[in-house]
Enzyme design. Structure first.
Site, PDB file in Angstrom:
ATOM      1  NE  ARG A  82      -3.203   2.056  -0.744  1.00 30.36           N
ATOM      2  CZ  ARG A  82      -3.577   2.755  -1.796  1.00 30.36           C
ATOM      3  NH1 ARG A  82      -4.831   3.132  -1.943  1.00 30.36           N
ATOM      4  NH2 ARG A  82      -2.721   3.078  -2.725  1.00 30.36           N
ATOM      5  CB  THR A  99      -6.472  -6.730  -1.923  1.00 29.42           C
ATOM      6  OG1 THR A  99      -5.754  -6.302  -0.755  1.00 29.42           O
ATOM      7  CG2 THR A  99      -6.089  -8.166  -2.241  1.00 29.42           C
ATOM      8  CG  ASP A 143       4.095   5.494  -0.849  1.00 22.21           C
ATOM      9  OD1 ASP A 143       3.677   4.348  -1.054  1.00 22.21           O
ATOM     10  OD2 ASP A 143       4.327   5.940   0.299  1.00 22.21           O
ATOM     11  CG  ASP A 148       7.838   4.904  -0.500  1.00 28.02           C
ATOM     12  OD1 ASP A 148       8.220   4.305   0.523  1.00 28.02           O
ATOM     13  OD2 ASP A 148       7.348   4.321  -1.479  1.00 28.02           O
TER      14      ASP A 148
HETATM   15  C1  PRP Z   1      -0.880   5.152   2.654  1.00 26.77           C
HETATM   16  C2  PRP Z   1      -1.426   6.351   3.404  1.00 26.77           C
HETATM   17  C3  PRP Z   1      -2.692   5.817   3.991  1.00 26.77           C
HETATM   18  C4  PRP Z   1      -3.181   4.859   2.935  1.00 26.77           C
HETATM   19  C5  PRP Z   1      -4.268   5.539   2.166  1.00 26.77           C
HETATM   20  O1  PRP Z   1      -0.249   4.288   3.508  1.00 26.77           O
HETATM   21  O2  PRP Z   1      -0.539   6.879   4.348  1.00 26.77           O
HETATM   22  O3  PRP Z   1      -2.516   5.150   5.230  1.00 26.77           O
HETATM   23  O4  PRP Z   1      -2.065   4.591   2.073  1.00 26.77           O
HETATM   24  O5  PRP Z   1      -4.828   4.679   1.260  1.00 26.77           O
HETATM   25  P1  PRP Z   1      -6.330   4.147   1.405  1.00 26.77           P
HETATM   26  O6  PRP Z   1      -7.181   5.348   1.736  1.00 26.77           O
HETATM   27  O7  PRP Z   1      -6.621   3.606   0.046  1.00 26.77           O
HETATM   28  O8  PRP Z   1      -6.370   3.096   2.457  1.00 26.77           O
HETATM   29  P2  PRP Z   1       0.526   2.974   3.012  1.00 26.77           P
HETATM   30  O9  PRP Z   1      -0.396   1.819   3.011  1.00 26.77           O
HETATM   31  O10 PRP Z   1       1.234   3.287   1.739  1.00 26.77           O
HETATM   32  O11 PRP Z   1       1.539   2.717   4.184  1.00 26.77           O
HETATM   33  P3  PRP Z   1       2.771   3.608   4.691  1.00 26.77           P
HETATM   34  O12 PRP Z   1       2.193   4.835   5.381  1.00 26.77           O
HETATM   35  O13 PRP Z   1       3.451   2.694   5.639  1.00 26.77           O
HETATM   36  O14 PRP Z   1       3.621   3.996   3.505  1.00 26.77           O
HETATM   37  N1  URA Z   2      -1.261   6.294  -0.342  1.00 30.51           N
HETATM   38  C1  URA Z   2      -0.359   7.242  -0.715  1.00 30.51           C
HETATM   39  O1  URA Z   2       0.677   7.425  -0.047  1.00 30.51           O
HETATM   40  N2  URA Z   2      -0.610   7.954  -1.825  1.00 30.51           N
HETATM   41  C2  URA Z   2      -1.716   7.788  -2.558  1.00 30.51           C
HETATM   42  O2  URA Z   2      -1.895   8.504  -3.558  1.00 30.51           O
HETATM   43  C3  URA Z   2      -2.637   6.803  -2.162  1.00 30.51           C
HETATM   44  C4  URA Z   2      -2.388   6.071  -1.037  1.00 30.51           C
END
Ligand code: PRP
Ligand code: URA
Length: 208
Positions: free
Chosen positions: A103, A107, A199, A202
């Site tokens: 994400r 945005t 997160d 993380d």
């Molecule tokens: C997180 C999570 C989803 C997304 C959810 O990933 O694992 O993929 O955010 O958010 P949304 O429903 O608003 O799209 P992130 O983008 O943090 O990437 P990562 O898994 O690499 O940490």
């Molecule tokens: N992605 C995450 O990992 N946590 C949240 O709460 C939202 C998006």
């Protein structure tokens, strides 16, 4: 399609430990894996079985099997990979595809950086995996990618979902069944689920 939320005391117990900011990376990973396994059982609740004959030490009886070749797991990278361990305990021979999305922090729009699917994915039912369904942008984009490759049947397994994310998937992809272990309250101004767990990526990988 109405979302399916696991409503079980043991899940509530496990989610509470998972959420805690004091939970270690090791325990966080173990809980993600365990809850994913339970979600996966739920997702296969109404799947078709083929009958065959089984001989026990006592008698012949009817056995039932699921054809694992008909399914593929597709985690959304990174955090979705944390669910693979658990779902493979339910269906160890299913093929696995990958979708890399992150994400954009300003945005909140998903950005694709990778995708690779098993051969013949268009003839399989796909179980899409992502622990967090927040705005639903990543989930919706992943489903669109799968549909572009000809996939016709998709289930989306998440651990914590926000009402906004569920509504987004229902609006963009009304044919996709969403499962969540926990439905949370809302999103904050940064697009994080409240109360959520922070997160997920993380916390699984210990990157913050
Ligand atoms: C997180 C999570 C989803 C997304 C959810 O990933 O694992 O993929 O955010 O958010 P949304 O429903 O608003 O799209 P992130 O983008 O943090 O990437 P990562 O898994 O690499 O940490
Ligand atoms: N992605 C995450 O990992 N946590 C949240 O709460 C939202 C998006």
């Amino acid at each position: 399609m109405k979302e399916i939320i696991l409503n079980h005391p043991m899940i509530k117990h496990k989610i509470s430990v998972l959420r805690s900011k004091d939970t270690s990376t090791k325990e966080f990973r173990e809980l993600i894996s365990e809850i994913s396994m339970i979600l996966c059982y739920e997702a296969f609740k109404n799947e078709e079985l083929t009958e065959y004959e089984v001989e026990t030490p006592i008698a012949k009886t009817t056995g039932y099997k699921i054809d694992e070749n008909n399914y593929a797991f597709v985690p959304i990278l990174r955090a979705g990979m944390g669910m693979i361990d658990g779902v493979l305990r339910v269906m160890p021979t299913a093929k696995i595809g990958h979708i890399g999305l992150y994400r954009n922090e300003e945005t909140l729009e998903p950005v694709k950086y990778f995708s690779k699917f098993p051969k013949g994915i268009e003839n399989k039912e796909v179980i899409l995996l992502d622990p967090m369904l927040a705005t639903g942008g990543s989930g919706s984009a992943a489903i669109t990618l799968l549909k572009q490759d000809g996939v016709k049947k998709i289930k989306f397994l998440s651990i914590i979902a926000a009402p906004e994310g569920i509504e987004r998937i229902k609006k963009d992809h009304p044919d996709v069944q969403v499962y969540a272990a926990q439905l949370d309250d809302h999103l904050n101004e940064n697009g994080y689920i409240v109360p959520g767990l922070g997160d997920a990526g993380d916390r699984i990988y210990g990157t913050k």
